[in-house]
Design a protein around this motif. Structure first.
Motif, PDB file in Angstrom:
ATOM      1  N   CYS A  44       0.840  -1.200   0.000  1.00  0.00           N
ATOM      2  CA  CYS A  44       0.000   0.000   0.000  1.00  0.00           C
ATOM      3  C   CYS A  44       0.871   1.244   0.000  1.00  0.00           C
ATOM      4  O   CYS A  44       2.065   1.194   0.327  1.00  0.00           O
ATOM      5  N   VAL A  45       0.254   2.352  -0.402  1.00  0.00           N
ATOM      6  CA  VAL A  45       0.935   3.646  -0.413  1.00  0.00           C
ATOM      7  C   VAL A  45       0.058   4.643   0.332  1.00  0.00           C
ATOM      8  O   VAL A  45      -1.153   4.711   0.104  1.00  0.00           O
ATOM      9  N   LEU A  46       0.670   5.394   1.239  1.00  0.00           N
ATOM     10  CA  LEU A  46      -0.070   6.378   2.035  1.00  0.00           C
ATOM     11  C   LEU A  46       0.547   7.752   1.856  1.00  0.00           C
ATOM     12  O   LEU A  46       1.774   7.886   1.789  1.00  0.00           O
ATOM     13  N   GLN A  56      -0.792   8.965  -7.219  1.00  0.00           N
ATOM     14  CA  GLN A  56      -1.165   8.711  -8.616  1.00  0.00           C
ATOM     15  C   GLN A  56      -0.369   7.545  -9.190  1.00  0.00           C
ATOM     16  O   GLN A  56      -0.918   6.692  -9.891  1.00  0.00           O
ATOM     17  N   ILE A  57       0.922   7.507  -8.853  1.00  0.00           N
ATOM     18  CA  ILE A  57       1.744   6.383  -9.342  1.00  0.00           C
ATOM     19  C   ILE A  57       1.158   5.074  -8.829  1.00  0.00           C
ATOM     20  O   ILE A  57       1.010   4.096  -9.576  1.00  0.00           O
ATOM     21  N   ALA A  58       0.793   5.064  -7.532  1.00  0.00           N
ATOM     22  CA  ALA A  58       0.227   3.840  -6.946  1.00  0.00           C
ATOM     23  C   ALA A  58      -1.047   3.447  -7.687  1.00  0.00           C
ATOM     24  O   ALA A  58      -1.219   2.279  -8.066  1.00  0.00           O
ATOM     25  N   ALA A  65      -3.998   2.890  -2.535  1.00  0.00           N
ATOM     26  CA  ALA A  65      -3.436   4.225  -2.267  1.00  0.00           C
ATOM     27  C   ALA A  65      -4.369   4.967  -1.328  1.00  0.00           C
ATOM     28  O   ALA A  65      -5.576   5.019  -1.567  1.00  0.00           O
ATOM     29  N   TYR A  66      -3.811   5.538  -0.274  1.00  0.00           N
ATOM     30  CA  TYR A  66      -4.639   6.186   0.747  1.00  0.00           C
ATOM     31  C   TYR A  66      -4.145   7.590   1.034  1.00  0.00           C
ATOM     32  O   TYR A  66      -2.940   7.810   1.238  1.00  0.00           O
TER      33      TYR A  66
END
Ligand code: GRF
Length: 217
Positions: A44-46, A56-58, A65-66
């Protein structure tokens, strides 16, 4: 530093935290997608910043993406609880800070002790600490008349840019260098260094100190 304690065994499930462009995240993601680090995945990406490029990349890569910031919560406890629930839900066992501009809550640092990495655009312990971020770092390096700079990946503790140094890569400071020119050269090196550190950790070549964080498969 002597890394004697047990390895991060099993799959390395990485949660990435960032506030900006996400070029370091992209470099790690590319290394994973290219098969250079089969023992790691991004779970995940936060970001504290809803418009951060890193989110956006995630999303472009279909990764969770959070947007999560302290302001969304009435109390620090509620914020930490949500953060921990997300990290546990994704079975994260390594946090990678990639241009994250906020201090992590101490409870999170304690919970993920020795399992949080950061990258800093200078040769720590020089040119680190509170207020040393972005172009300020490179301006300070030039002002000090250093002949070299570089990038550092280190473990995160409660102090700014303070935890154990894992790996560094140097770049020369060139005659007539501007802060922007130096920043660009250091960033290139960051994109080699960060995936390399993740690769070494995932392969057990760089053994982090013991941690309470469970190794997920
Ligand atoms: C990098 O220079 C990193 O060293 C610092 O923040 C910047 C992040 O850049 N911590 P990016 O978001 O990875 O492009």
């Amino acid at each position: 530093m002597n890394f004697r304690a047990k390895a991060l065994t099993g799959m390395v499930n990485i949660a990435v935290f960032g506030s900006g462009h996400g070029s370091n995240f992209q470099a790690i993601l590319t290394a994973i997608e290219n098969g250079r680090i089969p023992e790691a995945r991004i779970v995940c990406v936060l970001s504290n910043n809803s418009s951060a490029g890193i989110l956006q990349i995630a999303r472009d890569h279909a990764l969770p993406a959070y947007h999560l910031s302290r302001q969304q919560f009435a109390t620090e406890e509620a914020f930490v609880e949500r953060l921990c629930a997300l990290l546990d839900g994704h079975r994260a066992n390594l946090i990678v800070l990639a241009g994250y501009m906020k201090l992590l809550p101490p409870e999170l640092i304690a919970r993920f002790r020795s399992r949080i990495l950061n990258i800093h655009p200078a040769l720590l312990p020089k040119f680190g600490g509170e207020g040393m971020y972005g172009m300020r770092v490179h301006e300070a390096v030039l002002r000090a008349g250093e002949s070299e700079s570089g990038a550092t990946v280190h473990l995160v503790d409660e102090l700014y840019d303070h935890g154990t140094i894992l790996l560094q890569k140097k770049v020369p400071v060139l005659p007539g260098d501007t802060a922007e020119g130096l920043a660009a050269r250091v960033l290139d090196v960051e994109h080699e260094l960060y995936p390399e550190v993740v690769r070494r950790i995932a392969r057990g070549e760089l053994i982090l100190p013991a941690s309470e964080v469970p190794a997920h498969s």
